[in-house]
Design an enzyme around this catalytic site. Sequence first.
Site, PDB file in Angstrom:
ATOM      1  N   GLY A  14     -34.312  48.299  -1.931  1.00 35.00           N
ATOM      2  CA  GLY A  14     -33.514  49.288  -2.654  1.00 35.00           C
ATOM      3  C   GLY A  14     -34.264  50.523  -3.104  1.00 35.00           C
ATOM      4  O   GLY A  14     -33.850  51.178  -4.054  1.00 35.00           O
ATOM      5  N   SER A  15     -35.342  50.884  -2.403  1.00 32.60           N
ATOM      6  CA  SER A  15     -36.033  52.107  -2.831  1.00 32.60           C
ATOM      7  C   SER A  15     -35.189  53.346  -2.549  1.00 32.60           C
ATOM      8  O   SER A  15     -35.226  54.314  -3.314  1.00 32.60           O
ATOM      9  CB  SER A  15     -37.413  52.214  -2.191  1.00 32.60           C
ATOM     10  OG  SER A  15     -37.319  52.469  -0.814  1.00 32.60           O
ATOM     11  N   ASN A  16     -34.404  53.332  -1.483  1.00 32.68           N
ATOM     12  CA  ASN A  16     -33.503  54.472  -1.239  1.00 32.68           C
ATOM     13  C   ASN A  16     -32.377  54.499  -2.268  1.00 32.68           C
ATOM     14  O   ASN A  16     -32.009  55.570  -2.754  1.00 32.68           O
ATOM     15  CB  ASN A  16     -32.943  54.419   0.186  1.00 32.68           C
ATOM     16  CG  ASN A  16     -33.921  55.011   1.186  1.00 32.68           C
ATOM     17  OD1 ASN A  16     -34.133  56.222   1.217  1.00 32.68           O
ATOM     18  ND2 ASN A  16     -34.532  54.159   1.990  1.00 32.68           N
ATOM     19  N   ARG A  67     -17.284  39.257  11.452  1.00 39.89           N
ATOM     20  CA  ARG A  67     -17.701  40.549  10.892  1.00 39.89           C
ATOM     21  C   ARG A  67     -16.511  41.276  10.293  1.00 39.89           C
ATOM     22  O   ARG A  67     -16.610  41.926   9.252  1.00 39.89           O
ATOM     23  CB  ARG A  67     -18.285  41.442  11.993  1.00 39.89           C
ATOM     24  CG  ARG A  67     -19.713  41.133  12.336  1.00 39.89           C
ATOM     25  CD  ARG A  67     -20.241  42.181  13.324  1.00 39.89           C
ATOM     26  NE  ARG A  67     -21.393  41.673  14.044  1.00 39.89           N
ATOM     27  CZ  ARG A  67     -22.623  41.615  13.561  1.00 39.89           C
ATOM     28  NH1 ARG A  67     -22.901  42.062  12.356  1.00 39.89           N
ATOM     29  NH2 ARG A  67     -23.607  41.124  14.273  1.00 39.89           N
ATOM     30  N   ARG A  93     -26.450  44.597   7.983  1.00 41.65           N
ATOM     31  CA  ARG A  93     -25.327  44.145   8.812  1.00 41.65           C
ATOM     32  C   ARG A  93     -24.777  45.320   9.614  1.00 41.65           C
ATOM     33  O   ARG A  93     -24.780  46.451   9.112  1.00 41.65           O
ATOM     34  CB  ARG A  93     -24.177  43.575   7.957  1.00 41.65           C
ATOM     35  CG  ARG A  93     -24.572  42.535   6.955  1.00 41.65           C
ATOM     36  CD  ARG A  93     -25.231  41.336   7.572  1.00 41.65           C
ATOM     37  NE  ARG A  93     -24.339  40.584   8.451  1.00 41.65           N
ATOM     38  CZ  ARG A  93     -24.766  39.599   9.246  1.00 41.65           C
ATOM     39  NH1 ARG A  93     -26.053  39.284   9.304  1.00 41.65           N
ATOM     40  NH2 ARG A  93     -23.908  38.947   9.998  1.00 41.65           N
ATOM     41  N   ILE A  94     -24.311  45.023  10.817  1.00 32.98           N
ATOM     42  CA  ILE A  94     -23.629  46.052  11.604  1.00 32.98           C
ATOM     43  C   ILE A  94     -22.213  46.171  11.070  1.00 32.98           C
ATOM     44  O   ILE A  94     -21.531  45.162  10.874  1.00 32.98           O
ATOM     45  CB  ILE A  94     -23.617  45.658  13.105  1.00 32.98           C
ATOM     46  CG1 ILE A  94     -25.043  45.702  13.648  1.00 32.98           C
ATOM     47  CG2 ILE A  94     -22.686  46.564  13.904  1.00 32.98           C
ATOM     48  CD1 ILE A  94     -25.186  45.126  15.050  1.00 32.98           C
ATOM     49  N   ASN A 109     -25.866  56.665   7.008  1.00 28.35           N
ATOM     50  CA  ASN A 109     -26.949  55.682   7.128  1.00 28.35           C
ATOM     51  C   ASN A 109     -28.268  56.439   7.193  1.00 28.35           C
ATOM     52  O   ASN A 109     -28.301  57.607   7.597  1.00 28.35           O
ATOM     53  CB  ASN A 109     -26.771  54.851   8.404  1.00 28.35           C
ATOM     54  CG  ASN A 109     -27.839  53.783   8.548  1.00 28.35           C
ATOM     55  OD1 ASN A 109     -28.182  53.103   7.572  1.00 28.35           O
ATOM     56  ND2 ASN A 109     -28.391  53.635   9.739  1.00 28.35           N
ATOM     57  N   HIS A 111     -32.158  56.073   8.854  1.00 27.96           N
ATOM     58  CA  HIS A 111     -32.932  55.310   9.832  1.00 27.96           C
ATOM     59  C   HIS A 111     -34.352  55.874   9.859  1.00 27.96           C
ATOM     60  O   HIS A 111     -34.532  57.096   9.894  1.00 27.96           O
ATOM     61  CB  HIS A 111     -32.280  55.442  11.216  1.00 27.96           C
ATOM     62  CG  HIS A 111     -32.981  54.638  12.257  1.00 27.96           C
ATOM     63  ND1 HIS A 111     -32.939  53.250  12.283  1.00 27.96           N
ATOM     64  CD2 HIS A 111     -33.781  55.008  13.293  1.00 27.96           C
ATOM     65  CE1 HIS A 111     -33.666  52.814  13.295  1.00 27.96           C
ATOM     66  NE2 HIS A 111     -34.183  53.852  13.923  1.00 27.96           N
ATOM     67  N   VAL A 146     -24.867  51.419  16.905  1.00 26.91           N
ATOM     68  CA  VAL A 146     -26.025  51.303  16.023  1.00 26.91           C
ATOM     69  C   VAL A 146     -26.931  52.548  16.123  1.00 26.91           C
ATOM     70  O   VAL A 146     -27.315  52.956  17.218  1.00 26.91           O
ATOM     71  CB  VAL A 146     -26.831  50.025  16.367  1.00 26.91           C
ATOM     72  CG1 VAL A 146     -28.127  49.958  15.575  1.00 26.91           C
ATOM     73  CG2 VAL A 146     -25.978  48.799  16.085  1.00 26.91           C
TER      74      VAL A 146
HETATM   75  C1  GRF Z   1     -35.523  52.073   4.994  1.00 27.48           C
HETATM   76  O1  GRF Z   1     -36.689  52.274   5.748  1.00 27.48           O
HETATM   77  C2  GRF Z   1     -34.329  52.601   5.731  1.00 27.48           C
HETATM   78  O2  GRF Z   1     -34.615  53.718   6.532  1.00 27.48           O
HETATM   79  C3  GRF Z   1     -33.942  51.437   6.591  1.00 27.48           C
HETATM   80  O3  GRF Z   1     -34.163  50.310   5.794  1.00 27.48           O
HETATM   81  C4  GRF Z   1     -35.189  50.596   4.845  1.00 27.48           C
HETATM   82  C5  GRF Z   1     -34.603  50.284   3.490  1.00 27.48           C
HETATM   83  O4  GRF Z   1     -35.565  50.382   2.477  1.00 27.48           O
HETATM   84  N1  GRF Z   1     -32.581  51.566   7.054  1.00 27.48           N
HETATM   85  P1  GRF Z   1     -35.131  50.310   0.941  1.00 27.48           P
HETATM   86  O5  GRF Z   1     -34.403  48.975   0.751  1.00 27.48           O
HETATM   87  O6  GRF Z   1     -34.241  51.477   0.648  1.00 27.48           O
HETATM   88  O7  GRF Z   1     -36.415  50.346   0.188  1.00 27.48           O
END
Ligand code: GRF
Length: 218
Positions: A14-16, A67, A93-94, A109, A111, A146
Amino acid sequence: MSKLRLGVLASGTGSNFEAIAEAIASGYLDTEITILVCNRPQAAVLEKASRHGVPTAVIEHGNYRTRAEFDSAVRDCLMEHGVDLLVMAGFDRIVTKTLLEAFPDRVLNIHPALLPAFTGEAAQKQAAEYGVRIAGATVHIVDGQVDHGPIVVQAAVPAIPGEGEEALRARILAQEHLIYPFAIKLFAEGRVKVEGRKVTVRGCSDPGGQTLISPPRD
Ligand code: GRF
């Protein structure tokens, strides 16, 4: 105008999520997170959400046969919380059209690669092993394939041969924490237009001159 209501889907650290919550707390982002949906009851993101006062819902994918059934439970929860923009932040999950059709062009999303390179799992490892000189991260709209939908924001970082995957991962992650709040801000300000694969952003100046050359030219 009322604030954009965000829903976040996450499965892990959950850092994002936290970067987005902090961007709201600092005033950079004028939005609110109305619900965090997590599919893993032990995920660290849940503790981060409670620290930030964000309501959470745990919906375990293992409790659903398909799903589509899982996605309809997630969709119903997001709709109950009045979500306008859905943000996937490390969600493992997709997602299917059951969910996407409820939020047309409104699911983002992030990536950890410069798409369309290195889709799927372990993108940073793929980039390091391939020997790219420039790696990065992408915020894109989710379209049912994806790591494929229209690109909103990308950030590039140099990849240093021999530095190892972990160091590269950390430098990419630091950029993720900047570009995800930025991309959400563009939506919150109504500046994003999507036509097919092309995303245009009103009022963003031409990035001319900000070239990244790796290794640096001598
Ligand atoms: C990140 O690298 C993001 O790009 C990818 O999954 C990771 C999630 O990291 N989709 P966090 O849980 O937000 O720390």
